[in-house]
Motif scaffolding. Structure first.
Motif, PDB file in Angstrom:
ATOM      1  N   ARG A 194      13.529  13.487  38.105  1.00 24.66           N
ATOM      2  CA  ARG A 194      13.748  13.932  36.727  1.00 24.66           C
ATOM      3  C   ARG A 194      12.870  13.154  35.745  1.00 24.66           C
ATOM      4  O   ARG A 194      12.339  13.715  34.779  1.00 24.66           O
ATOM      5  CB  ARG A 194      15.228  13.766  36.350  1.00 24.66           C
ATOM      6  CG  ARG A 194      16.124  14.812  36.978  1.00 24.66           C
ATOM      7  CD  ARG A 194      17.605  14.510  36.759  1.00 24.66           C
ATOM      8  NE  ARG A 194      18.432  15.524  37.376  1.00 24.66           N
ATOM      9  CZ  ARG A 194      18.809  16.659  36.784  1.00 24.66           C
ATOM     10  NH1 ARG A 194      18.465  16.882  35.533  1.00 24.66           N
ATOM     11  NH2 ARG A 194      19.532  17.542  37.434  1.00 24.66           N
TER      12      ARG A 194
ATOM     13  N   ASP B  66      14.627  24.180  46.310  1.00 20.42           N
ATOM     14  CA  ASP B  66      14.793  22.915  47.032  1.00 20.42           C
ATOM     15  C   ASP B  66      14.946  23.134  48.549  1.00 20.42           C
ATOM     16  O   ASP B  66      14.530  22.307  49.349  1.00 20.42           O
ATOM     17  CB  ASP B  66      16.003  22.134  46.500  1.00 20.42           C
ATOM     18  CG  ASP B  66      15.832  21.714  45.034  1.00 20.42           C
ATOM     19  OD1 ASP B  66      14.694  21.778  44.532  1.00 20.42           O
ATOM     20  OD2 ASP B  66      16.836  21.329  44.395  1.00 20.42           O
TER      21      ASP B  66
ATOM     22  N   ARG C  94      11.149  24.782  50.039  1.00 18.62           N
ATOM     23  CA  ARG C  94       9.830  24.154  49.867  1.00 18.62           C
ATOM     24  C   ARG C  94       9.330  23.625  51.218  1.00 18.62           C
ATOM     25  O   ARG C  94      10.131  23.338  52.125  1.00 18.62           O
ATOM     26  CB  ARG C  94       9.901  23.030  48.816  1.00 18.62           C
ATOM     27  CG  ARG C  94      10.716  21.868  49.283  1.00 18.62           C
ATOM     28  CD  ARG C  94      10.794  20.745  48.242  1.00 18.62           C
ATOM     29  NE  ARG C  94      11.690  19.730  48.716  1.00 18.62           N
ATOM     30  CZ  ARG C  94      12.611  19.123  47.982  1.00 18.62           C
ATOM     31  NH1 ARG C  94      12.760  19.434  46.712  1.00 18.62           N
ATOM     32  NH2 ARG C  94      13.381  18.199  48.506  1.00 18.62           N
TER      33      ARG C  94
ATOM     34  N   ARG D  22      18.206  14.844  48.274  1.00 17.88           N
ATOM     35  CA  ARG D  22      18.089  16.066  49.067  1.00 17.88           C
ATOM     36  C   ARG D  22      17.591  15.780  50.485  1.00 17.88           C
ATOM     37  O   ARG D  22      17.842  16.534  51.407  1.00 17.88           O
ATOM     38  CB  ARG D  22      17.096  17.053  48.416  1.00 17.88           C
ATOM     39  CG  ARG D  22      17.436  17.458  46.988  1.00 17.88           C
ATOM     40  CD  ARG D  22      18.701  18.296  46.947  1.00 17.88           C
ATOM     41  NE  ARG D  22      18.966  18.853  45.616  1.00 17.88           N
ATOM     42  CZ  ARG D  22      19.375  18.149  44.569  1.00 17.88           C
ATOM     43  NH1 ARG D  22      19.576  16.842  44.667  1.00 17.88           N
ATOM     44  NH2 ARG D  22      19.611  18.752  43.409  1.00 17.88           N
TER      45      ARG D  22
ATOM     46  N   ARG E 104      17.323  26.751  41.590  1.00 18.08           N
ATOM     47  CA  ARG E 104      16.950  25.395  41.994  1.00 18.08           C
ATOM     48  C   ARG E 104      17.256  25.157  43.475  1.00 18.08           C
ATOM     49  O   ARG E 104      16.424  24.631  44.206  1.00 18.08           O
ATOM     50  CB  ARG E 104      17.735  24.398  41.121  1.00 18.08           C
ATOM     51  CG  ARG E 104      17.100  23.056  41.005  1.00 18.08           C
ATOM     52  CD  ARG E 104      17.273  22.497  39.633  1.00 18.08           C
ATOM     53  NE  ARG E 104      18.643  22.161  39.287  1.00 18.08           N
ATOM     54  CZ  ARG E 104      19.210  20.992  39.544  1.00 18.08           C
ATOM     55  NH1 ARG E 104      18.559  20.071  40.216  1.00 18.08           N
ATOM     56  NH2 ARG E 104      20.437  20.739  39.130  1.00 18.08           N
TER      57      ARG E 104
ATOM     58  N   ARG F 264       6.306  13.212  46.019  1.00 16.12           N
ATOM     59  CA  ARG F 264       7.321  12.771  46.990  1.00 16.12           C
ATOM     60  C   ARG F 264       6.887  11.465  47.653  1.00 16.12           C
ATOM     61  O   ARG F 264       7.684  10.561  47.836  1.00 16.12           O
ATOM     62  CB  ARG F 264       7.578  13.837  48.065  1.00 16.12           C
ATOM     63  CG  ARG F 264       8.052  15.172  47.535  1.00 16.12           C
ATOM     64  CD  ARG F 264       8.826  15.946  48.590  1.00 16.12           C
ATOM     65  NE  ARG F 264      10.129  15.363  48.808  1.00 16.12           N
ATOM     66  CZ  ARG F 264      11.212  15.587  48.067  1.00 16.12           C
ATOM     67  NH1 ARG F 264      11.159  16.406  47.050  1.00 16.12           N
ATOM     68  NH2 ARG F 264      12.353  14.996  48.332  1.00 16.12           N
TER      69      ARG F 264
HETATM   70  O1   DC Z   1      19.976  15.461  42.193  1.00 11.60           O
HETATM   71  P1   DC Z   1      19.352  16.124  40.975  1.00 11.60           P
HETATM   72  O2   DC Z   1      19.938  17.485  40.721  1.00 11.60           O
HETATM   73  O3   DC Z   1      19.366  15.241  39.776  1.00 11.60           O
HETATM   74  O4   DC Z   1      17.803  16.329  41.390  1.00 11.60           O
HETATM   75  C1   DC Z   1      16.873  16.990  40.547  1.00 11.60           C
HETATM   76  C2   DC Z   1      15.805  17.655  41.396  1.00 11.60           C
HETATM   77  O5   DC Z   1      15.050  16.665  42.079  1.00 11.60           O
HETATM   78  C3   DC Z   1      16.339  18.584  42.484  1.00 11.60           C
HETATM   79  O6   DC Z   1      16.412  19.932  42.045  1.00 11.60           O
HETATM   80  C4   DC Z   1      15.365  18.426  43.620  1.00 11.60           C
HETATM   81  C5   DC Z   1      14.710  17.101  43.383  1.00 11.60           C
HETATM   82  N1   DC Z   1      15.110  16.084  44.363  1.00 11.60           N
HETATM   83  C6   DC Z   1      14.430  16.068  45.556  1.00 11.60           C
HETATM   84  O7   DC Z   1      13.579  16.928  45.793  1.00 11.60           O
HETATM   85  N2   DC Z   1      14.685  15.108  46.462  1.00 11.60           N
HETATM   86  C7   DC Z   1      15.618  14.168  46.227  1.00 11.60           C
HETATM   87  N3   DC Z   1      15.834  13.227  47.143  1.00 11.60           N
HETATM   88  C8   DC Z   1      16.350  14.179  45.019  1.00 11.60           C
HETATM   89  C9   DC Z   1      16.074  15.177  44.105  1.00 11.60           C
END
Ligand code: DC
Length: 246
Positions: free
Chosen positions: A57, A199, A202, A145, A195, A124
């Motif tokens: 974020r 997620d 991808r 995630r 979203r 990432r």
């Molecule tokens: O947990 P969150 O909803 O605050 O995360 C925001 C975005 O960040 C989520 O849509 C995908 C990404 N994210 C990610 O790809 N890998 C993670 N370990 C944490 C979040």
């Protein structure tokens, strides 16, 4: 060396001294209740709480502010490498380049942008190395995630927290109304759907349940019940609540 760093709050001495660090990985879709759960479990165990979504974020917020196109993978990677992200574990505040952005990163616009920037492999990579470095010196409860699948495939405890989409939207709407925002259920449900799909589909580190993760469906459970389930998994996997058993 990139400049992303995470500064953590008070780290309990017992776990700094412990020989083996314990990693509790909590993954799941948006709105499943990961943050509240992870924060409480970390507090109970005296571990450091790390919200990795806040890192994505923060990068997204910076990209939006500097008007970097969310399709510009190269610039986004540079941004992620240059970002000074500080997380304070105790009160869950987030700082970007010294500014407290805790509230600024929670808007729907930043949520959507975070999901987009998180598709970029270079972003990432930059954040993954920070996430791993935090666990070098601390036992952690880390949520996101890909924590159990990619960041720490060797984590001793893995939880995949899920809930029905309607329930997740209801919880998000409640959260936004509590923070003074107008939470309209159908648009929140729509945002979560877009979203989650992004997620999950991808190419790089998609949201998946690691094969050895415990699935907890929190749809009909209270926060206390979910917390107790996680703590009992932790107890079963650790000896004396400290060193990893398996
Ligand atoms: O947990 P969150 O909803 O605050 O995360 C925001 C975005 O960040 C989520 O849509 C995908 C990404 N994210 C990610 O790809 N890998 C993670 N370990 C944490 C979040």
């Amino acid at each position: 060396m990139h400049a992303v760093r995470a500064i953590l709050g008070l780290i309990p001495l017992t776990f700094v001294m412990a020989e083996k660090r314990i990693i509790v990985a909590i993954d799941g879709p948006a709105g499943a209740g990961k943050s509240t759960l992870a924060r409480r479990v970390a507090e109970k165990l005296g571990f450091v709480y790390v919200n990795t979504g806040s890192m994505y974020r923060a990068v997204a917020l910076w990209a939006l502010r500097t008007k970097i196109a969310l399709s510009d993978m190269h610039k986004l990677e540079q941004l992620a490498q240059a970002a000074q992200i500080e997380l304070s574990s105790g009160d869950d505040r987030v700082f970007l380049n010294g500014e407290d952005v805790t509230e600024a990163i929670r808007t729907p616009e930043v949520s959507a942008a975070a999901s987009q920037v998180s598709m970029v492999p270079g972003v990432r990579r930059a954040l993954l190395s920070v996430q791993r470095s935090i666990a070098k010196n601390n036992s952690v409860v880390m949520e996101g995630r890909d924590i159990g699948s990619v960041v720490f495939p060797q984590a001793q405890i893995k939880v995949f927290l899920d809930a029905d989409p309607a329930e997740r939207a209801r919880r998000r709407a409640l959260e936004s109304s509590q923070s003074g925002a107008i939470g309209d259920m159908s648009s929140i449900a729509g945002e979560l759907r877009v979203r989650d799909t992004r997620d999950q589909t991808r190419a790089e580190a998609p949201l998946v349940q690691a094969p050895d993760a415990h699935l907890i469906d929190s749809t009909r459970l209270s926060l206390e019940e979910v917390e107790e389930k996680v703590l009992s998994i932790v107890r079963a996997r650790t000896s004396n609540g400290k060193a990893a058993a398996h």
